[in-house]
Design a protein around this motif. Sequence first.
Motif: not given
Length: 133
Positions: A23-51
Motif C-alpha cells: 500500500e505504501a509503495r502504491a501511494l509513494f509511486a502515485s505521489e512521485l508521478s504527481r510531483t515529477v513530470s515525464d521529462d523529470l521536471t520537479v514541481d517547484s512547490a513540492l520539491k522540498p518534500h521530494l526526499g
Amino acid sequence: AGALAHVRPGLGQALLGLGRRDEARALFASELSRTVSDDLTVDSALKPHLGVLLSGVALASRPEIYPQAARLRGAVVKLCDEGEFLHHEPFWNTLDQVLIDVLGQETWQEEQAAGAAMTLDETVALARSLAAA
C-alpha cells in the motif's frame, strides 16, 4: 498544495511503519508521478518534500530490488545534506535497518556510496523505475 504536501506522504510513512509495504509503495509511486513530470521536471512547490517520496519509494520496495533501494537512500541522504529538500532523516534511518539486515553491512555501504555519487535527475529516474517495479 504546500499544506497538503505532507498528508499523503505522511500516510505512506504510517503504512511503512505498519509493515504495509504494498500500500505504501502504491501511494509513494502515485505521489512521485504527481510531483515529477515525464521529462523529470520537479514541481517547484513540492520539491522540498521530494526526499520523503524518494525515501518512501526506496523503503517500500520489494526485497528483490533492495540493492537499488539502498542506492536510492544513499542518494537521498546526500541530496538532503546538500540542502536539496527537507527531510527527517532519523525516521528513515530506523526503517533502513530492514535493508541493512537483508543486504548485509558491506553491500549496504557499497550501494550507499554509489547513491551518493548520483545527481538529482539520476535519483528521480531510479525512484521512478523502483516505483514501477
